[in-house]
Design a protein around this motif. Structure first.
Motif, PDB file in Angstrom:
ATOM      1  N   PRO A   1      79.867  22.386  20.125  1.00 33.39           N
ATOM      2  CA  PRO A   1      79.218  21.689  21.181  1.00 33.39           C
ATOM      3  C   PRO A   1      77.577  22.010  20.992  1.00 33.39           C
ATOM      4  O   PRO A   1      77.147  23.244  21.090  1.00 33.39           O
ATOM      5  N   LEU A   2      76.762  21.085  20.963  1.00 36.84           N
ATOM      6  CA  LEU A   2      75.382  21.242  21.189  1.00 36.84           C
ATOM      7  C   LEU A   2      74.777  20.356  22.296  1.00 36.84           C
ATOM      8  O   LEU A   2      74.731  19.221  22.240  1.00 36.84           O
ATOM      9  N   ASP A   3      74.241  21.241  23.187  1.00 35.03           N
ATOM     10  CA  ASP A   3      73.516  20.549  24.206  1.00 35.03           C
ATOM     11  C   ASP A   3      72.001  20.033  23.890  1.00 35.03           C
ATOM     12  O   ASP A   3      71.288  20.779  23.522  1.00 35.03           O
ATOM     13  N   VAL A   4      72.044  18.813  23.827  1.00 34.67           N
ATOM     14  CA  VAL A   4      70.934  18.221  23.415  1.00 34.67           C
ATOM     15  C   VAL A   4      69.838  17.874  24.865  1.00 34.67           C
ATOM     16  O   VAL A   4      68.778  17.112  24.476  1.00 34.67           O
ATOM     17  N   GLY A   5      70.247  18.261  25.776  1.00 35.91           N
ATOM     18  CA  GLY A   5      69.379  18.025  27.150  1.00 35.91           C
ATOM     19  C   GLY A   5      70.314  16.881  28.111  1.00 35.91           C
ATOM     20  O   GLY A   5      71.126  16.692  28.218  1.00 35.91           O
ATOM     21  N   PRO A   6      68.887  16.245  28.687  1.00 36.07           N
ATOM     22  CA  PRO A   6      69.330  15.294  29.914  1.00 36.07           C
ATOM     23  C   PRO A   6      69.888  13.888  29.334  1.00 36.07           C
ATOM     24  O   PRO A   6      69.996  13.694  28.324  1.00 36.07           O
ATOM     25  N   LEU A   7      70.679  13.407  30.364  1.00 32.31           N
ATOM     26  CA  LEU A   7      71.297  11.943  29.909  1.00 32.31           C
ATOM     27  C   LEU A   7      70.402  11.261  29.384  1.00 32.31           C
ATOM     28  O   LEU A   7      70.901  10.302  28.551  1.00 32.31           O
ATOM     29  N   ARG A   8      69.095  10.993  29.410  1.00 31.97           N
ATOM     30  CA  ARG A   8      68.610  10.178  28.555  1.00 31.97           C
ATOM     31  C   ARG A   8      68.549  10.321  27.127  1.00 31.97           C
ATOM     32  O   ARG A   8      67.956   9.417  26.338  1.00 31.97           O
ATOM     33  N   ARG A   9      68.567  11.550  26.724  1.00 28.45           N
ATOM     34  CA  ARG A   9      68.896  11.900  25.256  1.00 28.45           C
ATOM     35  C   ARG A   9      69.939  10.900  24.707  1.00 28.45           C
ATOM     36  O   ARG A   9      69.953  10.826  23.540  1.00 28.45           O
ATOM     37  N   ALA A  10      70.664  10.333  25.623  1.00 30.13           N
ATOM     38  CA  ALA A  10      71.918   9.530  25.056  1.00 30.13           C
ATOM     39  C   ALA A  10      71.091   8.387  24.433  1.00 30.13           C
ATOM     40  O   ALA A  10      71.853   7.708  23.414  1.00 30.13           O
ATOM     41  N   ARG A  11      69.894   7.909  24.527  1.00 31.74           N
ATOM     42  CA  ARG A  11      69.227   6.848  24.058  1.00 31.74           C
ATOM     43  C   ARG A  11      69.030   6.995  22.425  1.00 31.74           C
ATOM     44  O   ARG A  11      69.266   6.145  21.610  1.00 31.74           O
ATOM     45  N   GLU A  12      68.686   8.314  22.041  1.00 26.23           N
ATOM     46  CA  GLU A  12      68.637   8.787  20.634  1.00 26.23           C
ATOM     47  C   GLU A  12      69.902   8.978  20.170  1.00 26.23           C
ATOM     48  O   GLU A  12      70.190   8.395  18.936  1.00 26.23           O
ATOM     49  N   LEU A  13      70.855   9.341  20.589  1.00 29.55           N
ATOM     50  CA  LEU A  13      72.243   9.406  20.247  1.00 29.55           C
ATOM     51  C   LEU A  13      72.804   8.270  19.780  1.00 29.55           C
ATOM     52  O   LEU A  13      73.432   8.249  18.728  1.00 29.55           O
ATOM     53  N   GLU A  14      72.627   7.067  20.759  1.00 31.37           N
ATOM     54  CA  GLU A  14      73.241   6.008  20.480  1.00 31.37           C
ATOM     55  C   GLU A  14      72.404   5.249  19.151  1.00 31.37           C
ATOM     56  O   GLU A  14      73.041   4.620  18.459  1.00 31.37           O
ATOM     57  N   GLY A  15      71.213   5.213  19.216  1.00 30.29           N
ATOM     58  CA  GLY A  15      70.397   4.913  18.310  1.00 30.29           C
ATOM     59  C   GLY A  15      70.788   5.382  16.885  1.00 30.29           C
ATOM     60  O   GLY A  15      70.651   4.886  15.831  1.00 30.29           O
ATOM     61  N   PHE A  16      70.878   6.720  17.088  1.00 27.10           N
ATOM     62  CA  PHE A  16      71.459   7.444  15.650  1.00 27.10           C
ATOM     63  C   PHE A  16      72.508   7.104  15.057  1.00 27.10           C
ATOM     64  O   PHE A  16      72.729   6.680  13.840  1.00 27.10           O
ATOM     65  N   GLN A  17      73.557   6.903  16.106  1.00 23.88           N
ATOM     66  CA  GLN A  17      74.887   6.306  15.222  1.00 23.88           C
ATOM     67  C   GLN A  17      74.788   4.927  15.022  1.00 23.88           C
ATOM     68  O   GLN A  17      75.442   4.499  14.095  1.00 23.88           O
ATOM     69  N   PHE A  18      73.998   4.157  15.672  1.00 15.83           N
ATOM     70  CA  PHE A  18      73.850   2.915  15.092  1.00 15.83           C
ATOM     71  C   PHE A  18      73.202   2.832  13.843  1.00 15.83           C
ATOM     72  O   PHE A  18      73.788   2.203  12.700  1.00 15.83           O
ATOM     73  N   LEU A  19      72.159   3.555  13.572  1.00 20.52           N
ATOM     74  CA  LEU A  19      71.715   3.798  12.016  1.00 20.52           C
ATOM     75  C   LEU A  19      72.709   4.230  11.038  1.00 20.52           C
ATOM     76  O   LEU A  19      72.614   3.773  10.156  1.00 20.52           O
ATOM     77  N   HIS A  20      73.702   5.227  11.462  1.00 22.10           N
ATOM     78  CA  HIS A  20      74.546   5.965  10.797  1.00 22.10           C
ATOM     79  C   HIS A  20      75.502   4.801  10.397  1.00 22.10           C
ATOM     80  O   HIS A  20      75.943   4.649   9.206  1.00 22.10           O
ATOM     81  N   MET A  21      75.952   3.950  11.355  1.00 18.52           N
ATOM     82  CA  MET A  21      76.952   2.946  10.926  1.00 18.52           C
ATOM     83  C   MET A  21      76.102   1.839  10.067  1.00 18.52           C
ATOM     84  O   MET A  21      76.809   1.217   9.108  1.00 18.52           O
ATOM     85  N   ALA A  22      75.020   1.537  10.333  1.00 20.18           N
ATOM     86  CA  ALA A  22      74.414   0.512   9.647  1.00 20.18           C
ATOM     87  C   ALA A  22      73.981   0.798   8.134  1.00 20.18           C
ATOM     88  O   ALA A  22      73.977   0.075   7.224  1.00 20.18           O
ATOM     89  N   SER A  23      73.877   1.870   7.860  1.00 19.29           N
ATOM     90  CA  SER A  23      73.671   2.626   6.485  1.00 19.29           C
ATOM     91  C   SER A  23      74.775   2.895   5.661  1.00 19.29           C
ATOM     92  O   SER A  23      74.605   2.979   4.405  1.00 19.29           O
ATOM     93  N   GLN A  24      76.073   2.595   6.173  1.00 17.03           N
ATOM     94  CA  GLN A  24      77.241   2.925   5.442  1.00 17.03           C
ATOM     95  C   GLN A  24      77.378   1.881   4.202  1.00 17.03           C
ATOM     96  O   GLN A  24      77.612   2.372   3.198  1.00 17.03           O
ATOM     97  N   GLU A  25      77.129   0.732   4.572  1.00 19.81           N
ATOM     98  CA  GLU A  25      77.153  -0.208   3.431  1.00 19.81           C
ATOM     99  C   GLU A  25      76.340   0.107   2.389  1.00 19.81           C
ATOM    100  O   GLU A  25      76.464  -0.045   1.116  1.00 19.81           O
ATOM    101  N   ARG A  26      74.786   0.440   2.698  1.00 22.81           N
ATOM    102  CA  ARG A  26      73.917   0.591   1.651  1.00 22.81           C
ATOM    103  C   ARG A  26      74.252   2.049   0.868  1.00 22.81           C
ATOM    104  O   ARG A  26      73.810   2.196  -0.217  1.00 22.81           O
ATOM    105  N   LEU A  27      75.001   2.773   1.491  1.00 27.02           N
ATOM    106  CA  LEU A  27      75.353   4.111   0.849  1.00 27.02           C
ATOM    107  C   LEU A  27      76.541   3.876  -0.027  1.00 27.02           C
ATOM    108  O   LEU A  27      77.155   4.707  -0.628  1.00 27.02           O
ATOM    109  N   GLY A  28      77.196   2.716  -0.092  1.00 18.96           N
ATOM    110  CA  GLY A  28      78.321   2.249  -0.691  1.00 18.96           C
ATOM    111  C   GLY A  28      79.790   2.603  -0.152  1.00 18.96           C
ATOM    112  O   GLY A  28      80.610   2.833  -0.510  1.00 18.96           O
ATOM    113  N   LEU A  29      79.632   3.062   1.303  1.00 18.41           N
ATOM    114  CA  LEU A  29      80.735   3.525   2.247  1.00 18.41           C
ATOM    115  C   LEU A  29      81.329   2.204   2.903  1.00 18.41           C
ATOM    116  O   LEU A  29      80.450   1.270   3.178  1.00 18.41           O
ATOM    117  N   ASN A  30      82.209   2.286   3.565  1.00 14.29           N
ATOM    118  CA  ASN A  30      82.881   1.233   4.297  1.00 14.29           C
ATOM    119  C   ASN A  30      82.781   2.005   5.812  1.00 14.29           C
ATOM    120  O   ASN A  30      83.839   2.706   6.056  1.00 14.29           O
TER     121      ASN A  30
END
Length: 127
Positions: free
Chosen positions: A89-118
């Motif tokens: 577990p990595l404590d990244v701070g208050p609940l407002r950090r969920a904004r970055e976590l959600e944005g990060f995962q969106f970027l991760h998902m969106a980059s999969q096709e460009r990386l040749g992954l599904n």
């Protein structure tokens, strides 16, 4: 004190797959917390696809699970759950950090096709 609610969601617009469905300056986790003020909302488990999450590791190394929340006791409980599954577990701070976590995962998902992954196959749960 209310129950601990673990938000694992990623508010991606799956009809276009080009944006999040939450307004800038907020997150799905914060919206859940506002809708359920008696709950202690913690964002966790949303930045790893299901298969590796079930395995708890990649290439023999334990997964990091980002944990965000405003209630320290609730974050400790979720962190203990993460640790009990052999992950870090990595404590990244208050609940407002969920904004970055959600944005990060969106970027991760969106980059999969460009990386040749599904990314959709990465969501499959391992047997």
């Amino acid at each position: 004190m209310g129950k601990v609610v673990v938000d694992i969601s990623n508010p991606v617009d799956f009809s276009t797959f080009d944006s999040l469905v939450v307004e800038p300056g907020t997150s799905a986790a914060e919206q859940i917390a506002a809708a359920a003020p008696e709950a202690r909302v913690v964002k966790a488990f949303n930045t790893t696809f299901a298969g590796p999450l079930v395995a708890g590791e990649v290439a023999g190394r334990p997964l990091d699970v980002f944990v965000a929340g405003d209630d320290d006791e609730a974050k400790r409980s979720v962190s203990e759950l993460v640790s009990s599954a052999g992950m870090r577990p990595l404590d990244v701070g208050p609940l407002r950090r969920a904004r970055e976590l959600e944005g990060f995962q969106f970027l991760h998902m969106a980059s999969q096709e460009r990386l040749g992954l599904n990314w959709s196959s990465a969501l499959a749960i391992l047997p």
